[in-house]
Design a protein around this motif. Sequence first.
Motif, mmCIF file in Angstrom:
data_model
loop_
_atom_site.group_PDB
_atom_site.id
_atom_site.type_symbol
_atom_site.label_atom_id
_atom_site.label_comp_id
_atom_site.label_asym_id
_atom_site.label_seq_id
_atom_site.Cartn_x
_atom_site.Cartn_y
_atom_site.Cartn_z
ATOM 1 N N LEU A 140 -40.133 45.451 10.970
ATOM 2 C CA LEU A 140 -39.308 46.577 11.422
ATOM 3 C C LEU A 140 -38.000 46.079 12.044
ATOM 4 C CD1 LEU A 140 -39.084 49.631 11.697
ATOM 5 C CD2 LEU A 140 -40.337 49.492 13.852
ATOM 6 N N TYR A 192 -37.686 57.642 3.649
ATOM 7 C CA TYR A 192 -38.984 57.122 4.088
ATOM 8 C C TYR A 192 -40.042 57.478 3.056
ATOM 9 C CZ TYR A 192 -39.576 62.013 5.598
ATOM 10 O OH TYR A 192 -39.635 63.374 5.628
ATOM 11 N N ILE A 207 -40.673 51.613 6.352
ATOM 12 C CA ILE A 207 -40.154 52.926 6.785
ATOM 13 C C ILE A 207 -41.107 53.976 6.227
ATOM 14 C CG2 ILE A 207 -38.134 54.414 6.959
ATOM 15 C CD1 ILE A 207 -36.383 52.075 6.156
ATOM 16 N N THR A 225 -39.819 57.002 11.849
ATOM 17 C CA THR A 225 -39.275 55.646 11.712
ATOM 18 C C THR A 225 -37.847 55.709 11.178
ATOM 19 O OG1 THR A 225 -41.532 54.967 11.151
ATOM 20 C CG2 THR A 225 -39.797 53.344 10.806
#
Length: 426
Positions: free
Chosen positions: A194, A218, A230, A235
């Motif tokens: 991430l 996403y 994602i 997110t």
Amino acid sequence: MKLQESQISDFNKKGSEEHQNQFDFLANTLDKSGVNTKNVINALAKFQVAIPSWALGAGGTRFGRFSFYGEPSNLTQKLDDVGLLHSLTQTAGAVSLHIPWDIPEDYNAIKEQANSLNLKFDAVNSNTFQDQKNAKESYKYGSLSNTSQAVREQAIAHNQEVIKIGEKLGSKSLTVWLADGSNFPGQNNFQTALSNTENSLKAIYKTLPDDWKLFIEYKPYEPNFYSTVIQDWGTSFMLANACGDKAYTLVDLGHHLPNTNIEQIVSTLMLKGKLGGFHFNDSKYGDDDVTVGSIKPYALFLIFNELVYGMQNNPQNPDLSWMIDASHNIKDPLEDLIQSLEAIQEAYAKALLVDQNLLKEAQSANDVVACQEILQKAYRTDVRPLLAQARLQSGGALNPLALYRELQIRATLIQERGKHSMASGL
Ligand code: RM4
Ligand code: MN
Ligand code: MN
């Protein structure tokens, strides 16, 4: 192949009396219930959806691909197809290029062609989910999230290159969809993946022109089956916030687990001014990419109800980039797109009929039954005469699919391009 205006107007003449009767009846009924029909028709006429350059050929699955014949085999032919769609429907006034599948060879020629077909270039899409010929690094284990700096740099540079290509065409946004993730527990360190993704996106964002937007898509799974970096709107929203004001979340209908309340996601993002783009398709199980409205038309209406509410009440949210994102396996792609455009317009029109004031009152009074009635009254209205009227007003066909078939457009394309021409893409 290009349609003559007279081919459309001759066709419309044949159906004009029947259409007029149906339209008058509906317009009268709506006017009586307080709807401003003219406004609805103008909104429909204005609503344009981009067609992605990969949607014009028949897609495939990992088990095979069956051509629909006469597919466009280069960008010029793809634009021609979108031009045909647009002249029939007057709803497909933009094209969204996927790089590197559709890099223009001659920019001026492509721009001129698009101009002559009344088409704009909407968001450009990067691709770091496939390895390109002669690429130094491989995306097998991810791109923007990769543990290797060299791979990340290659993926960042690709996105920056896509922006440059888009600038030459007049695009104003970049859509990033990442396949990055892992197939097995333990394969990835979630936090590292991430953080790498966030830093890579920031590097891309840094080179984004001032009047551009970055859309971050996403998706919960596929092609990775254990984790996706994602994975959800939260997110994406977090990453968009980390990048800055020009970064937004993009909602793709097919990128949710079954039964996800997509309308609520749309509404949350618009309230926060962070919904930038929207991809249409329909699905039963996952990212099935089937014709819009073919499986869950009521869900599509509920989503549009929130979109309309947001467009009317959230000035903090920018105008959205709309795109059809579907890859069909067994239909004529152009017929499929005509059906998708019709379903989108239908859901939009119905959402425009919702009596927002009455709904607010019923909500304040906690009249649950009335709330449902108000939504379903709009949903149950057959709005097709409004769609036809909007097309008529803009020079499109009263019934695009019927005219497409009457003119035997696919047969002509096969004649022009040959039976086995294949489109690049999925
Ligand atoms: C992905 C995603 C992207 C599209 C690719 C082809 O699932 O939806 O938007 O560019 O497919
Ligand atoms: Mn998409
Ligand atoms: Mn998808």
